[in-house]
Design a protein around this motif. Structure first.
Motif, PDB file in Angstrom:
ATOM      1  N   MET A   1     -41.328  96.566  80.242  1.00 12.07           N
ATOM      2  CA  MET A   1     -40.678  95.274  80.090  1.00 12.07           C
ATOM      3  C   MET A   1     -39.582  95.371  79.005  1.00 12.07           C
ATOM      4  O   MET A   1     -38.518  94.756  79.121  1.00 12.07           O
ATOM      5  CB  MET A   1     -41.732  94.225  79.721  1.00 12.07           C
ATOM      6  N   ILE A   2     -39.865  96.160  77.986  1.00 14.03           N
ATOM      7  CA  ILE A   2     -38.863  96.367  76.932  1.00 14.03           C
ATOM      8  C   ILE A   2     -37.671  97.141  77.507  1.00 14.03           C
ATOM      9  O   ILE A   2     -36.514  96.825  77.234  1.00 14.03           O
ATOM     10  CB  ILE A   2     -39.496  97.102  75.725  1.00 14.03           C
ATOM     11  N   ASP A   3     -37.972  98.125  78.343  1.00 15.63           N
ATOM     12  CA  ASP A   3     -36.896  98.876  78.999  1.00 15.63           C
ATOM     13  C   ASP A   3     -36.021  97.963  79.863  1.00 15.63           C
ATOM     14  O   ASP A   3     -34.803  98.110  79.913  1.00 15.63           O
ATOM     15  CB  ASP A   3     -37.476 100.005  79.863  1.00 15.63           C
ATOM     16  N   ARG A   4     -36.665  97.017  80.549  1.00 15.86           N
ATOM     17  CA  ARG A   4     -35.885  96.072  81.362  1.00 15.86           C
ATOM     18  C   ARG A   4     -34.967  95.237  80.482  1.00 15.86           C
ATOM     19  O   ARG A   4     -33.804  95.011  80.826  1.00 15.86           O
ATOM     20  CB  ARG A   4     -36.834  95.107  82.096  1.00 15.86           C
ATOM     21  N   ALA A   5     -35.506  94.772  79.337  1.00 19.87           N
ATOM     22  CA  ALA A   5     -34.694  93.960  78.418  1.00 19.87           C
ATOM     23  C   ALA A   5     -33.507  94.773  77.911  1.00 19.87           C
ATOM     24  O   ALA A   5     -32.379  94.263  77.821  1.00 19.87           O
ATOM     25  CB  ALA A   5     -35.557  93.479  77.259  1.00 19.87           C
ATOM     26  N   ILE A   6     -33.766  96.049  77.607  1.00 22.97           N
ATOM     27  CA  ILE A   6     -32.696  96.930  77.124  1.00 22.97           C
ATOM     28  C   ILE A   6     -31.628  97.105  78.208  1.00 22.97           C
ATOM     29  O   ILE A   6     -30.429  97.021  77.947  1.00 22.97           O
ATOM     30  CB  ILE A   6     -33.290  98.301  76.682  1.00 22.97           C
ATOM     31  N   ASN A  51     -26.107  80.018  84.297  1.00 22.33           N
ATOM     32  CA  ASN A  51     -25.898  81.246  83.510  1.00 22.33           C
ATOM     33  C   ASN A  51     -27.071  81.499  82.556  1.00 22.33           C
ATOM     34  O   ASN A  51     -26.984  82.328  81.653  1.00 22.33           O
ATOM     35  CB  ASN A  51     -24.595  81.171  82.695  1.00 22.33           C
ATOM     36  N   PHE A  52     -28.179  80.781  82.765  1.00 22.47           N
ATOM     37  CA  PHE A  52     -29.373  80.969  81.926  1.00 22.47           C
ATOM     38  C   PHE A  52     -30.496  81.542  82.778  1.00 22.47           C
ATOM     39  O   PHE A  52     -30.690  81.127  83.928  1.00 22.47           O
ATOM     40  CB  PHE A  52     -29.807  79.613  81.346  1.00 22.47           C
ATOM     41  N   SER A  53     -31.231  82.510  82.239  1.00 22.87           N
ATOM     42  CA  SER A  53     -32.418  83.017  82.940  1.00 22.87           C
ATOM     43  C   SER A  53     -33.406  83.560  81.920  1.00 22.87           C
ATOM     44  O   SER A  53     -33.058  83.755  80.750  1.00 22.87           O
ATOM     45  CB  SER A  53     -32.025  84.110  83.950  1.00 22.87           C
ATOM     46  N   ILE A  54     -34.641  83.769  82.370  1.00 23.30           N
ATOM     47  CA  ILE A  54     -35.648  84.343  81.464  1.00 23.30           C
ATOM     48  C   ILE A  54     -36.219  85.625  82.060  1.00 23.30           C
ATOM     49  O   ILE A  54     -36.386  85.739  83.272  1.00 23.30           O
ATOM     50  CB  ILE A  54     -36.801  83.354  81.144  1.00 23.30           C
ATOM     51  N   LEU A  55     -36.485  86.580  81.186  1.00 22.50           N
ATOM     52  CA  LEU A  55     -37.220  87.782  81.583  1.00 22.50           C
ATOM     53  C   LEU A  55     -38.670  87.501  81.214  1.00 22.50           C
ATOM     54  O   LEU A  55     -39.037  87.522  80.040  1.00 22.50           O
ATOM     55  CB  LEU A  55     -36.681  89.006  80.823  1.00 22.50           C
ATOM     56  N   SER A  56     -39.477  87.168  82.207  1.00 22.51           N
ATOM     57  CA  SER A  56     -40.826  86.664  81.921  1.00 22.51           C
ATOM     58  C   SER A  56     -41.821  87.791  81.678  1.00 22.51           C
ATOM     59  O   SER A  56     -42.120  88.582  82.555  1.00 22.51           O
ATOM     60  CB  SER A  56     -41.321  85.787  83.062  1.00 22.51           C
ATOM     61  N   ALA A  57     -42.328  87.834  80.438  1.00 23.84           N
ATOM     62  CA  ALA A  57     -43.402  88.772  80.092  1.00 23.84           C
ATOM     63  C   ALA A  57     -44.597  87.973  79.568  1.00 23.84           C
ATOM     64  O   ALA A  57     -45.366  88.451  78.755  1.00 23.84           O
ATOM     65  CB  ALA A  57     -42.904  89.754  79.038  1.00 23.84           C
ATOM     66  N   GLN A  58     -44.737  86.759  80.062  1.00 21.40           N
ATOM     67  CA  GLN A  58     -45.779  85.864  79.549  1.00 21.40           C
ATOM     68  C   GLN A  58     -47.149  86.248  80.105  1.00 21.40           C
ATOM     69  O   GLN A  58     -47.271  86.618  81.272  1.00 21.40           O
ATOM     70  CB  GLN A  58     -45.465  84.429  79.969  1.00 21.40           C
ATOM     71  N   ARG A  91     -35.097  89.326  88.688  1.00 25.14           N
ATOM     72  CA  ARG A  91     -34.554  89.200  90.032  1.00 25.14           C
ATOM     73  C   ARG A  91     -33.023  89.171  90.004  1.00 25.14           C
ATOM     74  O   ARG A  91     -32.352  89.872  90.776  1.00 25.14           O
ATOM     75  CB  ARG A  91     -35.106  87.902  90.619  1.00 25.14           C
ATOM     76  N   LYS A  92     -32.507  88.428  89.072  1.00 26.47           N
ATOM     77  CA  LYS A  92     -31.047  88.271  88.952  1.00 26.47           C
ATOM     78  C   LYS A  92     -30.360  89.612  88.696  1.00 26.47           C
ATOM     79  O   LYS A  92     -29.269  89.875  89.195  1.00 26.47           O
ATOM     80  CB  LYS A  92     -30.766  87.321  87.781  1.00 26.47           C
ATOM     81  N   PHE A  93     -31.032  90.468  87.890  1.00 25.90           N
ATOM     82  CA  PHE A  93     -30.413  91.749  87.525  1.00 25.90           C
ATOM     83  C   PHE A  93     -31.011  92.927  88.306  1.00 25.90           C
ATOM     84  O   PHE A  93     -30.789  94.091  87.956  1.00 25.90           O
ATOM     85  CB  PHE A  93     -30.552  91.981  86.008  1.00 25.90           C
ATOM     86  N   TYR A 152     -37.826  77.922  91.101  1.00 24.59           N
ATOM     87  CA  TYR A 152     -37.079  78.281  89.889  1.00 24.59           C
ATOM     88  C   TYR A 152     -36.665  79.760  89.890  1.00 24.59           C
ATOM     89  O   TYR A 152     -36.317  80.310  88.853  1.00 24.59           O
ATOM     90  CB  TYR A 152     -37.915  77.957  88.636  1.00 24.59           C
ATOM     91  N   ALA A 153     -36.716  80.403  91.066  1.00 24.43           N
ATOM     92  CA  ALA A 153     -36.442  81.849  91.153  1.00 24.43           C
ATOM     93  C   ALA A 153     -35.045  82.199  90.648  1.00 24.43           C
ATOM     94  O   ALA A 153     -34.810  83.313  90.157  1.00 24.43           O
ATOM     95  CB  ALA A 153     -36.617  82.317  92.596  1.00 24.43           C
ATOM     96  N   ALA A 154     -34.112  81.259  90.729  1.00 28.36           N
ATOM     97  CA  ALA A 154     -32.749  81.530  90.264  1.00 28.36           C
ATOM     98  C   ALA A 154     -32.699  81.776  88.752  1.00 28.36           C
ATOM     99  O   ALA A 154     -31.712  82.314  88.243  1.00 28.36           O
ATOM    100  CB  ALA A 154     -31.849  80.341  90.607  1.00 28.36           C
ATOM    101  N   PHE A 155     -33.782  81.401  88.057  1.00 28.25           N
ATOM    102  CA  PHE A 155     -33.806  81.582  86.599  1.00 28.25           C
ATOM    103  C   PHE A 155     -34.615  82.823  86.200  1.00 28.25           C
ATOM    104  O   PHE A 155     -34.954  82.997  85.039  1.00 28.25           O
ATOM    105  CB  PHE A 155     -34.372  80.321  85.927  1.00 28.25           C
ATOM    106  N   ASP A 156     -34.933  83.660  87.179  1.00 28.21           N
ATOM    107  CA  ASP A 156     -35.713  84.872  86.928  1.00 28.21           C
ATOM    108  C   ASP A 156     -34.752  86.036  86.669  1.00 28.21           C
ATOM    109  O   ASP A 156     -34.090  86.525  87.596  1.00 28.21           O
ATOM    110  CB  ASP A 156     -36.594  85.149  88.158  1.00 28.21           C
TER     111      ASP A 156
END
Lengths: 84, 372
Positions: free
Chosen positions: B71-76, B161-168, B298-300, B291-295
């Protein structure tokens, strides 16, 4: 992330749904806090805040009960007739 | 401060320790499941003040620590893309991914920002409509409603232009993994007060029924924790496990209905990989189809990215309560908060960081004795 410091609501500034917010005083440090999850909270209520949102209103009666329990065991300790 | 200092009274703490000592007729192992409580225990020296027959273990209660390396690699990966600002809570920047951390991406000119709340990221999205703003959404049930609020508001305002990388992640499924482990030594749990402020505690009642293990929902101050331990010991001694609520001033049985409602509206349960615990079915929260458009994953195009954990760090064993920080051969030598090998030393809520900050002298004494 869990800042377990209760803050006192000193003003309600925005009353609009998800952006309901107010100013909260944490012992002298005042921050703008989202209050959408505590619709029942009003001025002078103490709230627990997490990541900019109040997540719970502190129940002052329950707090008083816990403090009374603490005072009781403290009295027992000081008078030397504790259970130990 | 009101409702704070009263729960730090040293005379009352001594009395509570005495009560625990009298109540405990044998050895008991109790796990606290919140990084905030881990730090309170170490900072106030409760681990050393408690009778020796009470063994305290630290569970997977630090959201930074349990976030897996992939998940950290994805954020990077996202932070390196042009036209993107990646926002995160501060500790996440220093946790090593498989090759580097977010801080080094920032040092090389990547747009990585620390925020206090996802609302700060939302504000950034409002002000920078030509940039993609991604919030790295880590956390347990305490944080998930806050993240849900940010997504819900973004949808309301059409902030595409807002999205979240969900690691919850969710706490009860992780506790179940610990309880199901053959090596489990835990007799009772201190449940995380602020998680339960949101969720309430019916899930914990189910765990008590299935595993006959007591839970006490506990606050964060020394007296909260000592009272929580006392209540756990009493239940263990009487052989009558239940859920008790020490933190009644904050936690109600049904939790926070408003927060739960929004969390359920925006997120649904998904399988999630945890650092050290592996994949746990139904233990994570992902965005609902609406809300998939804010994922951000998926977006990236990063939904399939996977990476195995490797290296010298024993975070995984520490998070399961199978090892303590002092058991790690790298502790305080090859691994320090300045040069951490893994998440439990990086995070301000991590168990290794707590031991390093508050018990280093104790460790040096133990090490000296070992060598003699």
């Amino acid at each position: 992330m869990c800042l377990a410091i209760p803050g006192r609501i000193i003003s309600l500034d925005n009353l609009e749904g998800m952006m309901r917010s107010g100013r909260v005083d944490f012992g002298g440090i005042v921050k703008q806090i989202n209050l959408a999850f505590v619709p029942e909270a009003g001025i002078n209520d103490y709230v627990i805040v997490h990541a900019g949102f109040a997540i719970s209103v502190l129940d002052e009666e329950e707090a008083a009960r816990t403090l009374e329990y603490i005072a009781e065991i403290k009295r027992a300790e000081e008078s030397g007739d504790g259970e130990g | 401060m009101k409702y704070l200092d009263e729960f730090r009274d040293p005379i009352a703490a001594r009395a509570m320790l005495e009560k625990i000592s009298v109540a405990a007729s044998r050895e008991w192992t109790i796990m606290e499941v919140c990084g905030g409580q881990t730090h309170s225990i170490l900072k106030n020296g409760l681990d050393r003040l408690l009778p020796r027959r009470i063994n305290i273990l630290h569970g997977p209660g630090c959201p930074v620590c349990v976030t897996p390396i992939e998940m950290i690699d994805r954020a990077i990966e996202i932070a390196q893309r042009p036209g993107v600002i990646l926002c995160s809570f501060g500790d996440m920047l220093r946790v090593p991914g498989s090759r580097r951390d977010l801080l080094s991406v920032k040092a090389e000119g990547g747009q990585v920002r620390t925020v206090y709340s996802p609302l700060d990221a939302l504000e950034m999205a409002r002000k920078n409509r030509d940039l993609e703003i991604v919030f790295f959404a880590i956390g347990f049930e305490t944080t998930a409603p806050v993240n849900a609020a940010a997504v819900y508001q973004a949808a309301t305002e059409h902030l595409d232009n807002f999205s979240i990388l969900s690691a919850q992640v969710l706490v009860p499924p992780a506790i179940e993994v610990i309880l199901n482990s053959e090596d489990c030594r835990v007799n009772g749990f201190l449940a995380a007060g602020h998680v339960c402020a949101i969720t309430g505690y019916s899930d914990y009642e189910e765990l008590v029924e299935n595993y006959h293990t007591p839970f006490v929902i506990t606050g964060f101050e020394p007296l909260d924790i000592l009272q929580g331990i006392y209540m756990t010991v009493v239940m263990l001694e009487e052989g009558r496990p239940a859920v008790n609520n020490q933190y009644r001033r904050v936690v109600r049985r049904d939790g926070n209905p408003e927060a739960k409602r929004l969390m359920g509206k925006v997120f649904e349960r998904v399988d999630r990989k945890w650092r050290g615990l592996g994949n746990i079915p139904g233990s994570g929260l992902g965005l609902r189809a609406e809300y998939a458009a804010f994922d951000a994953a998926r977006k990236f195009g990063l939904e399939q990215y996977e990476k195995e954990e490797a290296g010298e760090c024993i975070s995984g064993l520490i998070l399961q309560g199978l090892k303590k920080p002092f058991d790690c051969p790298a502790f305080s030598e090859r691994c320090t908060p300045e040069h951490p090998l893994g998440a439990t030393m990086v995070s301000s809520e991590g168990a290794c960081a707590a031991y390093y900050h508050y018990s280093l002298t104790e460790f040096q004494r133990i090490k000296k004795n070992r060598n003699e």
